[in-house]
Every structure is written in structure tokens, then in C-alpha cells.
Design an enzyme around this catalytic site. Structure first.
Site, short mmCIF file in Angstrom:
data_model
loop_
_atom_site.label_atom_id
_atom_site.label_comp_id
_atom_site.label_asym_id
_atom_site.label_seq_id
_atom_site.Cartn_x
_atom_site.Cartn_y
_atom_site.Cartn_z
N ASP A 89 -2.57 -14.86 -15.98
CA ASP A 89 -2.31 -15.51 -17.12
C ASP A 89 -1.97 -14.27 -18.28
OD1 ASP A 89 -3.06 -17.89 -16.42
OD2 ASP A 89 -5.10 -17.69 -17.51
N ARG A 127 -0.51 -2.90 7.55
CA ARG A 127 -0.94 -4.45 6.96
C ARG A 127 0.48 -5.43 6.84
NH1 ARG A 127 -5.31 -3.55 2.16
NH2 ARG A 127 -7.02 -2.84 3.42
N GLU A 172 -6.48 -4.96 -11.84
CA GLU A 172 -5.37 -5.59 -11.32
C GLU A 172 -4.25 -6.00 -12.22
OE1 GLU A 172 -4.90 -8.19 -7.20
OE2 GLU A 172 -6.91 -7.83 -8.20
N SER A 192 -7.96 0.63 -5.42
CA SER A 192 -8.08 -0.13 -6.62
C SER A 192 -9.42 0.45 -7.40
CB SER A 192 -8.64 -1.36 -6.13
OG SER A 192 -9.49 -1.57 -5.18
N LEU A 193 -10.01 1.43 -6.92
CA LEU A 193 -11.02 1.79 -7.80
C LEU A 193 -10.45 2.56 -8.83
CD1 LEU A 193 -13.70 2.92 -5.01
CD2 LEU A 193 -13.98 0.97 -6.46
#
Length: 239
Positions: A53, A115, A200, A216-217
Site C-alpha cells: 500500500d 536461491r 521492507e 533484513s535486520l
């Protein structure tokens, strides 16, 4: 979805919604922390309500965005027809010896490749086999090792009807992390005055196109802390 209050190109807060009620919340500084975009995908490790959003609002108000194509796909999540987020089967399992099989229980890829490479190989195999998943086997990992190192995976799969110590489990690639988003500087400030983005939702350039595990930390702790310090400092200067 909240709407920003913007006056002369400066963010002054948000207009929040609660049921049918809408009310303004004014603030000198506003911080966006609305997560990623997983809800836009059929399979994702994110919650369904995380639909990007803030990205939509940023486009509306002309806030700078960056690397929207940087989307990480995790190769192995437990396949399910149930709605909601997908359960992640850690790549550590493959590191310990788990292997991937096609519908005929034949290996088709080197499981230790990056990945994105493994994800592409799985999707290609699913298309070739006309299936919604491939098989992951932990048969090469001793049962004691599974129970000691992967107890949560063992327990969750058991709840879904699979005993990973005795049988293969169906897995499918799923959207995992969004490295792009709203551009921010080193203090998590966006291109709009009075507006910050952390987690994020933001794109601070620490990942590149293929995020390393646990990086991501940096977004959720380090850059969020920088934003907080900058906001406090500005408040002190104004007082």
C-alpha cells in the site's frame, strides 16, 4: 489504507480509517512501516494483508521509488491449498543434505545453488511435469539430526500430515522478500519532507538484487534506529 496529509509537498500526517470513520492524525514526522508486497502473490511467506500500500501511495504523491523489480523468491515453502502465508522450509535443510525430486522422484537440480537459480529450476520442472509442486526429501539426514536442528519444521509438517523423517514433502517457490521500495537515505528519510520509510517498505541499497539471509535486520533495526535518532534530533532543534 491510510492516506497521507500532504501540504505544499510536505507530509503532515495521515488520514486514518476505522470502520466507516475517517480522522486526521497530524505529525511533524511520519514513518512508513507497512511491510512488503507478499499479498500480491499466489504463494508468499508474507501475510496476505501486506500488499504494498505504501508503494501505491508513494506513486500517487510522487515520492521516489527504487528497484521495484528486486523481489526475492524462496525456492522451498510447504505447498498448501489453504489460504494465507506459506511455511518456509529453510535452505539450511538442503545444506544438510535434503534433495529435490520431480514427479518421478528424480533429482533435477543442484540444491546448493543460489536461491534464484533453484527457484527457476523448480518452476521449470513444475511446468514440465504439469504439477503445482516438487518433492523435497530429507531421507539423507539422520532422524536425530532433524529433531535436534529442525524441530519447528518437523512439527509443522507433522501438523500438515507429513512426517519428514519418513516421507517427502511437497514444496513450491514463494515470494519471500522485497528489496526494492521507497527510496530512502542513510537516515531512512524519503524524497518527501517529513516522511520516513523503514523495514521492507523502504529501499536503502543494503541488499542488491538478491538479499543475503538475515540482512533484513539492517532495515528493521539499524535503519529504523537511525530514523528515530534523526527525528529526535530534529525535534530537539525545534524546541
Amino acid at each position: 489504507m491510510a492516506v497521507w496529509i500532504v501540504e505544499n509537498g510536505v507530509c503532515k500526517g495521515i488520514i486514518a480509517e476505522k470502520g466507516e470513520e475517517r480522522f486526521p492524525i497530524y505529525a511533524e514526522e511520519t514513518v512508513l512501516a507497512s511491510g512488503g508486497i507478499g499479498g500480491q502473490y499466489k504463494n508468499s511467506t508474507n501475510y496476505p494483508h501486506l500488499t504494498g500500500d505504501a508503494i501505491t501511495l508513494a506513486k500517487k504523491y510522487g515520492v521516489e521509488l527504487e528497484h521495484l523489480d528486486y523481489v526475492q523468491i524462496h525456492p522451498t515453502t510447504l505447498y498448501s491449498e489453504k489460504p494465507g502465508r506459506r511455511f518456509l522450509i529453510s535452505e539450511s535443510v538442503r545444506g544438510e543434505g535434503a534433495v529435490l525430486y520431480n514427479k518421478d522422484h528424480e533429482r533435477f537440480v543442484d540444491e546448493l545453488l543460489p536461491r534464484d537459480v533453484v527457484s527457476k529450476a523448480i518452476l521449470a520442472q513444475m511446468e514440465k511435469d504439469s504439477t503445482d509442486y516438487v518433492w523435497l526429501s530429507m531421507e539423507r539426514i539422520p532422524k536425530e539430526h532433524i529433531l535436534e536442528h529442525f524441530p519447528h519444521i518437523y512439527e509443522h509438517c507433522l501438523e500438515e500430515g507429513y512426517d519428514v523423517t519418513k516421507e517427502c514433502i511437497p514444496v513450491v517457490p514463494a515470494q519471500h522478500y522485497f528489496m526494492g521500495g521507497i527510496w530512502v537515505d542513510s537516515d531512512s528519510h524519503t524524497s518527501m519532507e517529513g516522511l520516513y520509510a523503514v523495514g521492507e517498505t523502504s529501499c536503502n541499497g543494503v541488499h542488491g538484487a538478491n538479499r543475503l539471509a538475515s540482512n533484513s535486520l539492517l532495515e528493521s533495526i539499524v535503519f529504523a534506529r537511525r530514523a528515530a535518532k534523526k527525528i529526535i534530533k530534529q525535534a530537539e532543534n525545534q524546541s
